[in-house]
Design a protein around this motif. Sequence first.
Motif, mmCIF file in Angstrom:
data_model
loop_
_atom_site.group_PDB
_atom_site.id
_atom_site.type_symbol
_atom_site.label_atom_id
_atom_site.label_comp_id
_atom_site.label_asym_id
_atom_site.label_seq_id
_atom_site.Cartn_x
_atom_site.Cartn_y
_atom_site.Cartn_z
ATOM 1 N N LEU A 8 3.267 3.169 6.528
ATOM 2 C CA LEU A 8 4.190 2.441 5.650
ATOM 3 C C LEU A 8 5.486 2.205 6.408
ATOM 4 N N SER A 9 6.056 1.021 6.275
ATOM 5 C CA SER A 9 7.308 0.717 6.969
ATOM 6 C C SER A 9 8.143 -0.267 6.156
ATOM 7 N N ASP A 10 9.410 -0.366 6.536
ATOM 8 C CA ASP A 10 10.349 -1.328 5.940
ATOM 9 C C ASP A 10 10.441 -1.217 4.420
ATOM 10 N N LEU A 11 10.324 0.000 3.886
ATOM 11 C CA LEU A 11 10.389 0.178 2.428
ATOM 12 C C LEU A 11 11.819 0.010 1.936
ATOM 13 N N ARG A 12 11.962 -0.772 0.883
ATOM 14 C CA ARG A 12 13.262 -1.029 0.270
ATOM 15 C C ARG A 12 13.124 -0.874 -1.240
ATOM 16 N N PRO A 13 14.166 -0.345 -1.895
ATOM 17 C CA PRO A 13 14.094 -0.212 -3.357
ATOM 18 C C PRO A 13 14.027 -1.578 -4.031
ATOM 19 N N ALA A 14 13.186 -1.660 -5.049
ATOM 20 C CA ALA A 14 13.089 -2.849 -5.895
ATOM 21 C C ALA A 14 13.405 -2.403 -7.319
ATOM 22 N N GLN A 15 13.128 -3.195 -8.285
ATOM 23 C CA GLN A 15 13.450 -2.850 -9.671
ATOM 24 C C GLN A 15 12.537 -1.764 -10.222
ATOM 25 N N GLY A 16 13.063 -0.974 -11.145
ATOM 26 C CA GLY A 16 12.275 -0.004 -11.897
ATOM 27 C C GLY A 16 11.688 1.147 -11.084
ATOM 28 N N GLY A 17 12.379 1.567 -10.032
ATOM 29 C CA GLY A 17 11.892 2.689 -9.242
ATOM 30 C C GLY A 17 10.740 2.350 -8.307
ATOM 31 N N VAL A 18 10.521 1.081 -8.070
ATOM 32 C CA VAL A 18 9.459 0.616 -7.176
ATOM 33 C C VAL A 18 10.070 0.349 -5.807
ATOM 34 N N TYR A 19 9.293 0.626 -4.767
ATOM 35 C CA TYR A 19 9.693 0.309 -3.405
ATOM 36 C C TYR A 19 8.714 -0.696 -2.836
ATOM 37 N N LYS A 20 9.239 -1.652 -2.062
ATOM 38 C CA LYS A 20 8.385 -2.665 -1.441
ATOM 39 C C LYS A 20 8.613 -2.661 0.056
ATOM 40 N N GLY A 21 7.533 -2.925 0.789
ATOM 41 C CA GLY A 21 7.624 -2.958 2.239
ATOM 42 C C GLY A 21 6.324 -3.428 2.846
ATOM 43 N N ARG A 22 5.946 -2.802 3.969
ATOM 44 C CA ARG A 22 4.749 -3.179 4.709
ATOM 45 C C ARG A 22 3.802 -1.990 4.799
ATOM 46 N N ALA A 23 2.498 -2.286 4.861
ATOM 47 C CA ALA A 23 1.474 -1.244 5.005
ATOM 48 C C ALA A 23 0.529 -1.628 6.139
ATOM 49 N N TYR A 24 -0.014 -0.607 6.790
ATOM 50 C CA TYR A 24 -1.001 -0.806 7.849
ATOM 51 C C TYR A 24 -2.247 -0.019 7.484
ATOM 52 N N GLU A 25 -3.410 -0.661 7.522
ATOM 53 C CA GLU A 25 -4.686 -0.008 7.220
ATOM 54 C C GLU A 25 -5.462 0.095 8.531
ATOM 55 N N PRO A 26 -5.499 1.301 9.135
ATOM 56 C CA PRO A 26 -6.063 1.442 10.475
ATOM 57 C C PRO A 26 -7.573 1.205 10.572
ATOM 58 N N LYS A 27 -8.330 1.486 9.524
ATOM 59 C CA LYS A 27 -9.789 1.293 9.593
ATOM 60 C C LYS A 27 -10.151 -0.161 9.846
ATOM 61 N N ARG A 28 -9.418 -1.066 9.214
ATOM 62 C CA ARG A 28 -9.698 -2.498 9.345
ATOM 63 C C ARG A 28 -8.699 -3.210 10.255
ATOM 64 N N ASN A 29 -7.707 -2.459 10.738
ATOM 65 C CA ASN A 29 -6.653 -3.010 11.587
ATOM 66 C C ASN A 29 -5.941 -4.175 10.888
ATOM 67 N N LEU A 30 -5.608 -3.968 9.593
ATOM 68 C CA LEU A 30 -4.926 -4.976 8.789
ATOM 69 C C LEU A 30 -3.522 -4.523 8.433
ATOM 70 N N SER A 31 -2.604 -5.450 8.392
ATOM 71 C CA SER A 31 -1.251 -5.202 7.905
ATOM 72 C C SER A 31 -0.970 -6.145 6.753
ATOM 73 N N GLY A 32 -0.105 -5.711 5.858
ATOM 74 C CA GLY A 32 0.240 -6.567 4.731
ATOM 75 C C GLY A 32 1.371 -5.975 3.916
ATOM 76 N N SER A 33 1.584 -6.526 2.756
ATOM 77 C CA SER A 33 2.655 -6.058 1.874
ATOM 78 C C SER A 33 2.256 -4.750 1.194
#
Length: 65
Positions: A8-33
Amino acid sequence: KLVGTRILSDLRPAQGGVYKGRAYEPKRNLSGSATLRQVSPNVMMVKGCAILGKLCKEQRWTRVS
């Protein structure tokens, strides 16, 4: 091989106690929100989406003792 890999990277607070950022899934070598929310003191729900938000997965992460 994955020791030290940032899942998990670049996490920033959003509304209602939620954080948004980037995720990496190593099994599939995918990155996304990523969206995180704390549901209790020891539990987080983590949702990651890739491929323009079409491929999403949500997991419940529980703190280990």
